[in-house]
Motif scaffolding. Structure first.
Motif, PDB file in Angstrom:
ATOM      1  N   ARG A 203       2.726   7.476  -4.085  1.00 50.37           N
ATOM      2  CA  ARG A 203       2.135   6.826  -5.262  1.00 50.37           C
ATOM      3  C   ARG A 203       3.146   6.714  -6.391  1.00 50.37           C
ATOM      4  NH1 ARG A 203      -3.455   6.420  -5.627  1.00 50.37           N
ATOM      5  NH2 ARG A 203      -3.269   6.355  -7.890  1.00 50.37           N
ATOM      6  N   HIS A 204       3.985   7.719  -6.534  1.00 54.25           N
ATOM      7  CA  HIS A 204       4.948   7.749  -7.639  1.00 54.25           C
ATOM      8  C   HIS A 204       6.349   7.305  -7.212  1.00 54.25           C
ATOM      9  CE1 HIS A 204       2.281   9.722 -10.601  1.00 54.25           C
ATOM     10  NE2 HIS A 204       1.706  10.228  -9.520  1.00 54.25           N
ATOM     11  N   LEU A 205       6.483   6.829  -5.968  1.00 56.74           N
ATOM     12  CA  LEU A 205       7.750   6.284  -5.465  1.00 56.74           C
ATOM     13  C   LEU A 205       8.890   7.292  -5.562  1.00 56.74           C
ATOM     14  CD1 LEU A 205       7.476   2.709  -7.033  1.00 56.74           C
ATOM     15  CD2 LEU A 205       7.290   3.277  -4.599  1.00 56.74           C
ATOM     16  N   VAL A 206       8.601   8.544  -5.288  1.00 51.71           N
ATOM     17  CA  VAL A 206       9.607   9.597  -5.379  1.00 51.71           C
ATOM     18  C   VAL A 206      10.690   9.363  -4.324  1.00 51.71           C
ATOM     19  CG1 VAL A 206      10.012  12.076  -5.108  1.00 51.71           C
ATOM     20  CG2 VAL A 206       7.991  11.250  -6.336  1.00 51.71           C
ATOM     21  N   VAL A 207      11.962   9.390  -4.738  1.00 47.89           N
ATOM     22  CA  VAL A 207      13.062   9.122  -3.815  1.00 47.89           C
ATOM     23  C   VAL A 207      13.735  10.392  -3.301  1.00 47.89           C
ATOM     24  CG1 VAL A 207      13.594   6.824  -4.686  1.00 47.89           C
ATOM     25  CG2 VAL A 207      14.643   8.819  -5.769  1.00 47.89           C
ATOM     26  N   GLU A 208      13.407  11.549  -3.861  1.00 47.22           N
ATOM     27  CA  GLU A 208      13.992  12.796  -3.379  1.00 47.22           C
ATOM     28  C   GLU A 208      13.608  13.023  -1.912  1.00 47.22           C
ATOM     29  OE1 GLU A 208      14.754  13.011  -7.565  1.00 47.22           O
ATOM     30  OE2 GLU A 208      13.052  12.315  -6.407  1.00 47.22           O
ATOM     31  N   PRO A 209      14.509  13.650  -1.117  1.00 45.22           N
ATOM     32  CA  PRO A 209      14.333  13.692   0.349  1.00 45.22           C
ATOM     33  C   PRO A 209      13.361  14.762   0.841  1.00 45.22           C
ATOM     34  CG  PRO A 209      16.373  14.774  -0.254  1.00 45.22           C
ATOM     35  CD  PRO A 209      15.803  14.216  -1.541  1.00 45.22           C
ATOM     36  N   VAL A 210      12.125  14.718   0.376  1.00 39.05           N
ATOM     37  CA  VAL A 210      11.137  15.705   0.809  1.00 39.05           C
ATOM     38  C   VAL A 210      10.794  15.521   2.285  1.00 39.05           C
ATOM     39  CG1 VAL A 210       8.811  16.600   0.413  1.00 39.05           C
ATOM     40  CG2 VAL A 210      10.194  15.840  -1.529  1.00 39.05           C
TER      41      VAL A 210
ATOM     42  N   VAL B  83      13.742  17.831 -10.969  1.00 32.57           N
ATOM     43  CA  VAL B  83      12.526  17.443 -10.242  1.00 32.57           C
ATOM     44  C   VAL B  83      12.405  18.247  -8.954  1.00 32.57           C
ATOM     45  CG1 VAL B  83      11.404  15.561  -8.973  1.00 32.57           C
ATOM     46  CG2 VAL B  83      12.385  15.133 -11.232  1.00 32.57           C
ATOM     47  N   TRP B  84      13.515  18.428  -8.264  1.00 34.06           N
ATOM     48  CA  TRP B  84      13.494  19.200  -7.010  1.00 34.06           C
ATOM     49  C   TRP B  84      13.022  20.628  -7.272  1.00 34.06           C
ATOM     50  CZ3 TRP B  84      13.818  17.226  -2.290  1.00 34.06           C
ATOM     51  CH2 TRP B  84      14.038  18.072  -1.198  1.00 34.06           C
ATOM     52  N   ALA B  85      13.548  21.222  -8.347  1.00 31.95           N
ATOM     53  CA  ALA B  85      13.129  22.583  -8.698  1.00 31.95           C
ATOM     54  C   ALA B  85      11.654  22.621  -9.066  1.00 31.95           C
ATOM     55  CB  ALA B  85      13.982  23.104  -9.847  1.00 31.95           C
ATOM     56  N   GLY B  86      11.179  21.582  -9.757  1.00 36.73           N
ATOM     57  CA  GLY B  86       9.773  21.517 -10.124  1.00 36.73           C
ATOM     58  C   GLY B  86       8.864  21.402  -8.913  1.00 36.73           C
ATOM     59  N   LEU B  87       9.262  20.575  -7.931  1.00 32.10           N
ATOM     60  CA  LEU B  87       8.482  20.447  -6.703  1.00 32.10           C
ATOM     61  C   LEU B  87       8.463  21.762  -5.922  1.00 32.10           C
ATOM     62  CD1 LEU B  87       9.664  16.912  -5.484  1.00 32.10           C
ATOM     63  CD2 LEU B  87       7.486  17.484  -6.554  1.00 32.10           C
ATOM     64  N   ALA B  88       9.609  22.459  -5.914  1.00 34.08           N
ATOM     65  CA  ALA B  88       9.670  23.749  -5.237  1.00 34.08           C
ATOM     66  C   ALA B  88       8.753  24.762  -5.918  1.00 34.08           C
ATOM     67  CB  ALA B  88      11.111  24.267  -5.218  1.00 34.08           C
ATOM     68  N   GLU B  89       8.734  24.759  -7.244  1.00 32.52           N
ATOM     69  CA  GLU B  89       7.895  25.694  -7.986  1.00 32.52           C
ATOM     70  C   GLU B  89       6.417  25.450  -7.710  1.00 32.52           C
ATOM     71  OE1 GLU B  89       7.211  27.192 -12.614  1.00 32.52           O
ATOM     72  OE2 GLU B  89       8.837  25.820 -12.109  1.00 32.52           O
ATOM     73  N   LEU B  90       6.052  24.194  -7.509  1.00 33.05           N
ATOM     74  CA  LEU B  90       4.662  23.877  -7.161  1.00 33.05           C
ATOM     75  C   LEU B  90       4.313  24.309  -5.732  1.00 33.05           C
ATOM     76  CD1 LEU B  90       4.245  20.314  -8.722  1.00 33.05           C
ATOM     77  CD2 LEU B  90       2.963  22.355  -9.360  1.00 33.05           C
TER      78      LEU B  90
ATOM     79  N   TYR C 254       1.979  16.745 -12.431  1.00 32.57           N
ATOM     80  CA  TYR C 254       3.411  16.997 -12.629  1.00 32.57           C
ATOM     81  C   TYR C 254       4.214  15.693 -12.520  1.00 32.57           C
ATOM     82  CZ  TYR C 254       8.187  18.429 -11.748  1.00 32.57           C
ATOM     83  OH  TYR C 254       9.552  18.542 -11.805  1.00 32.57           O
ATOM     84  N   LEU C 255       3.932  14.905 -11.494  1.00 31.54           N
ATOM     85  CA  LEU C 255       4.675  13.661 -11.315  1.00 31.54           C
ATOM     86  C   LEU C 255       4.364  12.658 -12.420  1.00 31.54           C
ATOM     87  CD1 LEU C 255       4.325  13.259  -7.437  1.00 31.54           C
ATOM     88  CD2 LEU C 255       6.367  13.937  -8.712  1.00 31.54           C
ATOM     89  N   GLY C 256       3.115  12.617 -12.869  1.00 32.07           N
ATOM     90  CA  GLY C 256       2.765  11.723 -13.965  1.00 32.07           C
ATOM     91  C   GLY C 256       3.512  12.043 -15.247  1.00 32.07           C
ATOM     92  N   GLU C 257       3.785  13.327 -15.464  1.00 35.77           N
ATOM     93  CA  GLU C 257       4.473  13.742 -16.689  1.00 35.77           C
ATOM     94  C   GLU C 257       5.995  13.710 -16.569  1.00 35.77           C
ATOM     95  OE1 GLU C 257       2.909  17.618 -17.312  1.00 35.77           O
ATOM     96  OE2 GLU C 257       0.939  16.925 -18.023  1.00 35.77           O
ATOM     97  N   ASN C 258       6.514  13.807 -15.347  1.00 40.00           N
ATOM     98  CA  ASN C 258       7.962  13.997 -15.177  1.00 40.00           C
ATOM     99  C   ASN C 258       8.652  12.932 -14.336  1.00 40.00           C
ATOM    100  OD1 ASN C 258       8.491  16.939 -16.316  1.00 40.00           O
ATOM    101  ND2 ASN C 258       6.597  17.048 -15.115  1.00 40.00           N
ATOM    102  N   TYR C 259       7.901  11.982 -13.804  1.00 38.59           N
ATOM    103  CA  TYR C 259       8.526  11.023 -12.894  1.00 38.59           C
ATOM    104  C   TYR C 259       8.047   9.602 -13.200  1.00 38.59           C
ATOM    105  CZ  TYR C 259      11.369  10.412  -8.692  1.00 38.59           C
ATOM    106  OH  TYR C 259      12.378  10.096  -7.816  1.00 38.59           O
TER     107      TYR C 259
END
Length: 389
Positions: A80-87, A43-50, A19-24
């Motif tokens: 790995r994907h440097l995600v900045v959302e506050p997980v 992206v937040w909604a996508g992470l929640a769906e996963l 998911y992150l490879g395709e969307n981030y």
């Protein structure tokens, strides 16, 4: 002890990586960090769906797993994907703290939307100057607080604020971010993620906004911050591994003196040392996650050791990645400079490496573990005492 990941854990990691490879992409990440206060709703909604936000919580609390190892796999992929959302700040720290402290009705109210991705909660704990105070009783409370470096505070819709009551015990109050008397002052951190300072000016809240049954929340806060440290360790491991892999690819491709950089022995030695550091860091993070379910010195020692070791390894990997990339290592065209900043930021999160070294030493001496050392001479072991607080 079985150290192999389960099939479910491996499939989940694979799905998240895909998911992150395709969307981030790195370009998308730069846009989110610069323009959106570190938060992309899609992206937040996508992470929640996963199911990423339910992983840190047990099924008893509405989650899917609750183990720190599985949570670590999530954080490793985000690193790995440097995600900045506050997980880290919302799902891991705030989510696990609510699960520990809140009663059943409060957990249902707060955790259900958090897991679904429709609510973002930030934990405001570090005081800026005067300690936060909570005055009042059963009929209501008045909360005053100035908090700093609140992870995810820039885009949170709810705030979980720690404060001392009249008895000097820590309590947790839940506030809507838009409450009158509450102000947020967001800013960007070195690694591109966002935090905020929070000012709460004499806000009146009902007794139902105080989490739990009235007992001291201090032990739960300490345990949850340890969870946050270990989750951040896994995130740093993911960043280290990505920086190492991209450096390997670069030195194979980049040519100098009619041969790839990877053909020079000194470069091979540096890359080998980076690989060793990545393995050491991964082992330290795994050990700490496994120990978090235990109590006492073993838990404290593993958390402190992981923070110190991964900070050291992360700095080395980041430095060598920049050096081997040359001028491109400090440009914004490649992710390497961002990995460098990410790992330097991790080193200072939740306290410096020196603070965690002291914590490690205290746990070793308190347990008298140094008396079994095969390195220290017997005469020196007896003279070691706990350092002053």
């Amino acid at each position: 002890m079985d150290l192999a990941y389960s099939e479910e854990q491996l499939l989940f990691r694979q799905s998240l990586e895909r998911y992150l490879g395709e969307n981030y992409s790195f370009a998308h990440r730069r846009h989110v960090a610069a323009k959106l206060h570190g938060f992309d709703p899609e992206v937040w909604a996508g992470l929640a769906e996963l199911g990423c936000f339910g992983v840190p919580l047990t099924t008893e609390h509405g989650g899917f797993d609750g183990r720190l190892v599985t949570t670590g796999l999530v954080m490793q992929a985000l690193g790995r994907h440097l995600v900045v959302e506050p997980v880290l700040g919302s799902a891991v720290i705030a989510g696990r703290l609510i699960a520990r402290v809140a009663h059943a009705a409060q957990r249902d109210e707060l955790l259900t939307p958090l897991i679904a991705g429709t609510s973002r909660i930030a934990f405001a704990h570090d005081d800026l100057g005067t300690k936060a105070s909570l005055k009042g009783g059963a009929d209501g409370y008045r909360l005053t607080a100035r908090k700093t470096a609140v992870l995810g505070g820039a885009t949170a819709d709810r705030l979980l604020v720690s404060a001392l009551n009249a008895a000097g015990e820590l309590r947790l109050a839940i506030l809507d971010a838009g409450t009158s008397g509450v102000s947020l002052h967001p800013y960007q951190l070195l690694d591109g993620s966002w935090a905020a300072d929070v000012l709460v000016q004499d806000v009146t809240i009902g007794s139902d906004r105080i989490l739990g049954d009235g007992s001291d929340a201090g032990p739960a806060i300490t345990a949850t911050l340890d969870d946050g440290v270990v989750a951040a360790c896994w995130e740093a491991v993911g960043a280290m591994q990505a920086a190492y892999e991209q450096t390997c690819a670069y030195v194979r491709e980049r040519r100098q003196f009619d041969r790839p950089l990877a053909g020079f022995q000194v470069v091979q030695h540096k890359v080998a040392e980076m690989a060793v550091c990545c393995e050491e860091a991964g082992a330290a993070a795994l050990l700490a996650a496994l120990k978090l379910d235990s109590e006492g010195a073993d838990r404290d020692r593993a958390v402190a050791a992981a923070k110190v070791r991964i900070s050291h390894c992360g700095r080395f990997v980041a430095k060598e990645a920049v050096q081997l990339h040359g001028g491109m290592g400090v440009s914004e065209e490649l992710p390497i400079a961002t990995y460098f900043r990410k790992l330097l930021t991790f080193e200072l999160m939740f306290g410096s490496s020196m603070e965690y070294r002291r914590r490690y030493v205290k746990t070793v001496i308190a347990a008298r573990a140094h008396e079994m050392s095969a390195v220290l001479p017997a005469a020196e072991r007896a003279d070691i005492t706990l350092p002053a607080a």
